[in-house]
Design a protein around this motif. Structure first.
Motif, PDB file in Angstrom:
ATOM      1  N   ALA A 276     -41.334 -80.979  46.759  1.00  0.00           N
ATOM      2  CA  ALA A 276     -41.269 -82.110  48.002  1.00  0.00           C
ATOM      3  C   ALA A 276     -41.724 -81.487  49.277  1.00  0.00           C
ATOM      4  N   GLU A 277     -42.192 -81.884  50.169  1.00  0.00           N
ATOM      5  CA  GLU A 277     -42.439 -81.514  51.426  1.00  0.00           C
ATOM      6  C   GLU A 277     -42.538 -82.697  52.554  1.00  0.00           C
ATOM      7  N   GLY A 278     -41.808 -82.682  53.442  1.00  0.00           N
ATOM      8  CA  GLY A 278     -41.675 -83.686  54.564  1.00  0.00           C
ATOM      9  C   GLY A 278     -41.395 -85.175  53.875  1.00  0.00           C
ATOM     10  N   ALA A 279     -42.321 -86.078  54.030  1.00  0.00           N
ATOM     11  CA  ALA A 279     -42.166 -87.253  53.550  1.00  0.00           C
ATOM     12  C   ALA A 279     -42.790 -87.423  52.164  1.00  0.00           C
ATOM     13  N   LEU A 280     -43.316 -86.529  51.498  1.00  0.00           N
ATOM     14  CA  LEU A 280     -44.096 -86.290  50.151  1.00  0.00           C
ATOM     15  C   LEU A 280     -43.285 -85.754  48.995  1.00  0.00           C
ATOM     16  N   VAL A 281     -43.343 -86.150  47.965  1.00  0.00           N
ATOM     17  CA  VAL A 281     -42.738 -85.562  46.798  1.00  0.00           C
ATOM     18  C   VAL A 281     -43.653 -85.579  45.522  1.00  0.00           C
ATOM     19  N   TRP A 282     -43.696 -84.760  44.785  1.00  0.00           N
ATOM     20  CA  TRP A 282     -44.609 -84.625  43.701  1.00  0.00           C
ATOM     21  C   TRP A 282     -44.029 -84.478  42.118  1.00  0.00           C
ATOM     22  N   ASP A 283     -44.608 -85.017  41.166  1.00  0.00           N
ATOM     23  CA  ASP A 283     -43.824 -84.923  39.727  1.00  0.00           C
ATOM     24  C   ASP A 283     -44.573 -83.853  38.947  1.00  0.00           C
TER      25      ASP A 283
ATOM     26  N   ASP B  15     -41.727 -90.606  50.028  1.00  0.00           N
ATOM     27  CA  ASP B  15     -40.186 -90.980  49.526  1.00  0.00           C
ATOM     28  C   ASP B  15     -39.724 -91.966  50.606  1.00  0.00           C
ATOM     29  N   MET B  16     -39.530 -92.971  50.284  1.00  0.00           N
ATOM     30  CA  MET B  16     -39.019 -94.014  51.203  1.00  0.00           C
ATOM     31  C   MET B  16     -37.636 -94.260  51.115  1.00  0.00           C
ATOM     32  N   LEU B  17     -37.050 -93.341  50.558  1.00  0.00           N
ATOM     33  CA  LEU B  17     -35.587 -93.543  50.298  1.00  0.00           C
ATOM     34  C   LEU B  17     -34.742 -92.413  51.334  1.00  0.00           C
ATOM     35  N   SER B  18     -35.369 -91.229  51.193  1.00  0.00           N
ATOM     36  CA  SER B  18     -34.890 -89.980  51.710  1.00  0.00           C
ATOM     37  C   SER B  18     -33.426 -89.816  51.457  1.00  0.00           C
ATOM     38  N   ALA B  19     -33.131 -89.936  49.995  1.00  0.00           N
ATOM     39  CA  ALA B  19     -31.802 -89.726  49.636  1.00  0.00           C
ATOM     40  C   ALA B  19     -30.575 -90.363  50.603  1.00  0.00           C
TER      41      ALA B  19
END
Ligand SMILES: *Cc1c(COP(=O)(O)O)cnc(C)c1O
Length: 398
Positions: free
Chosen positions: A30-37, A45-49
């Motif tokens: 992940a980086e910033g607002a993006l994540v990868w599988d 990432d619209m939940l931000s943990a």
């Protein structure tokens, strides 16, 4: 051998207790607002943990601070002083305007600490007999998962078969100042409240509620304890959600974003007349205030102010909410929120939409079946918001 998402999910489900029901997506980097599988698919990432990632994933300056601290010392326990704890306390006091900090690790621990603080303050300062202290809380609250906290939850799933439940709590409707006034007795020591109920589905109290609560608590010598674990540190477009009504609680309960999205770190923050009740041995935590978490938090608190995260969240939140409101879908009941804590409520279950959102590269989750929470990292760019909103519109207009 590199495992694929399906294999990872199967292993996790096989060996792990099923106290969560995660969506079928594995985050590998992940980086910033993006994540990868693991297959290289990209998602927003619209939940931000749940707001722990206000600074985004792996903010470069927080990671650099963590790496620097990793090369010095990571854990001392509180049996000895560590070189960064004092600076963390000072910075958090500056941001909150309060005198003193008590550090813990998780949000639930900070809530527990606030409950203990209020009970002890009630005896030693207010003069309530020990064992008679009462704390008022709200319906549909979410404050964590410990025995004491779930004892006053109104969510059946959170309480199932965990009795006997802790006494001393009184539940009133949320957003109802008259109910608070009516519930107060001479033994009431505190009112515990979320300025916006996040887990309950981004429920916002009527305008003026927090001011009324503040006034009632002051008049009855009852501590106003604001659980800002999710709403704090700029998420709602102010440093704290209480700021929206110009209200200062007696106790801030903080967590999630405090550790910069890197380390668990929580805190209770209040003035000396309240936190001054603690004496050596009466409370503590082995990892609470550890140097690695403090180094992350010091940087996070610095960024919050230096880069004006509250303003960022306010402006981006308005932009994002306006775009969501443009979406035409007769099933949408309401788009509500403040700053970058946004809920879209549907007339029926939103679970199907969530699945489609994920297939379209947008990670979000329903809260309470009918509402989807959109709470991206505050560092998300306008370009990324545009792209994410286009994807959301595609799914919602189906
Ligand atoms: C997440 C949350 C908590 C609990 O925090 P944990 O770190 O999960 O224990 C408490 N209060 C609120 C409002 C929260 O959103």
């Amino acid at each position: 051998m590199q495992e694929n998402s399906q294999q990872i999910i199967e292993k996790t489900n096989h060996f792990g207790a099923h106290n969560y029901h995660p969506k079928d997506v594995v985050i590998e980097s992940a980086e910033g607002a993006l994540v990868w599988d693991p297959e290289g698919r990209q998602y927003y990432d619209m939940l931000s943990a749940y707001s722990a990632l206000n600074f985004g994933h792996r903010h470069p300056e927080i990671i650099a601070a963590a790496k620097e601290q990793l090369d010095k010392v990571t854990l001392t326990s509180r049996a000895f002083h560590n070189a960064v704890l004092g600076e963390f306390f000072e910075k958090l006091c500056q941001v909150t305007g309060k005198d003193m900090v008590l550090p813990m690790n998780t949000g639930a621990e900070a809530v527990e600490t606030a409950l203990k603080t209020a009970r002890r303050w009630g005896v030693e300062v207010k003069g309530v007999a020990n064992g008679e202290q009462e704390i008022i809380v709200c319906e549909n609250n979410f404050h964590g998962r410990t025995i004491a906290i779930i004892s006053f939850s109104t969510d059946p799933d959170a309480r199932i078969n965990y009795g006997p439940y802790a006494p001393g709590f009184h539940v009133i409707p949320y957003g109802d100042a008259a109910a608070l006034e009516a519930a107060i007795t001479p033994n009431t020591v505190a009112f515990l409240v979320e300025p916006i109920q996040g887990e309950a589905g981004i429920l916002m109290p009527p305008e003026g509620y927090l001011q009324q609560v503040r006034e009632i608590c002051t008049r009855h010598n009852v501590l106003m304890m604001a659980d800002e674990v999710q709403t704090g540190f700029a998420r709602t477009g102010d440093m704290f959600a209480c700021d929206h009504e110009g209200v200062v609680p007696d106790i801030y309960i903080l967590g999630k974003a405090l550790g910069g999205g890197v380390m668990p770190l929580s805190a209770v923050v209040a003035n000396r007349d309240i936190l001054g009740i603690y004496t050596p041995g009466s409370h503590g935590s082995t990892f609470g205030g550890n140097p690695l978490a403090c180094a992350c938090a010091i940087k996070a608190l610095e960024l919050l102010v230096r880069d004006n995260y509250p303003q960022m969240a306010r402006e981006k939140g308005e932009y994002f909410m306006a775009k969501l409101r443009e979406i035409n879908n007769e099933d949408i009941l309401e788009v509500r929120g403040r700053g970058l804590l946004i809920g879209v409520e549907f007339k029926h279950s939103a679970v199907g939409y969530v699945k489609e959102l994920i297939a379209h590269g947008v990670l979000a989750k329903e809260t309470h079946e009918n509402t989807i929470r959109f709470a991206p990292p505050i560092v998300i760019s306008y370009e990324q918001m545009d792209d994410a909103c286009n994807r959301i519109a595609q799914v919602f207009s189906k």
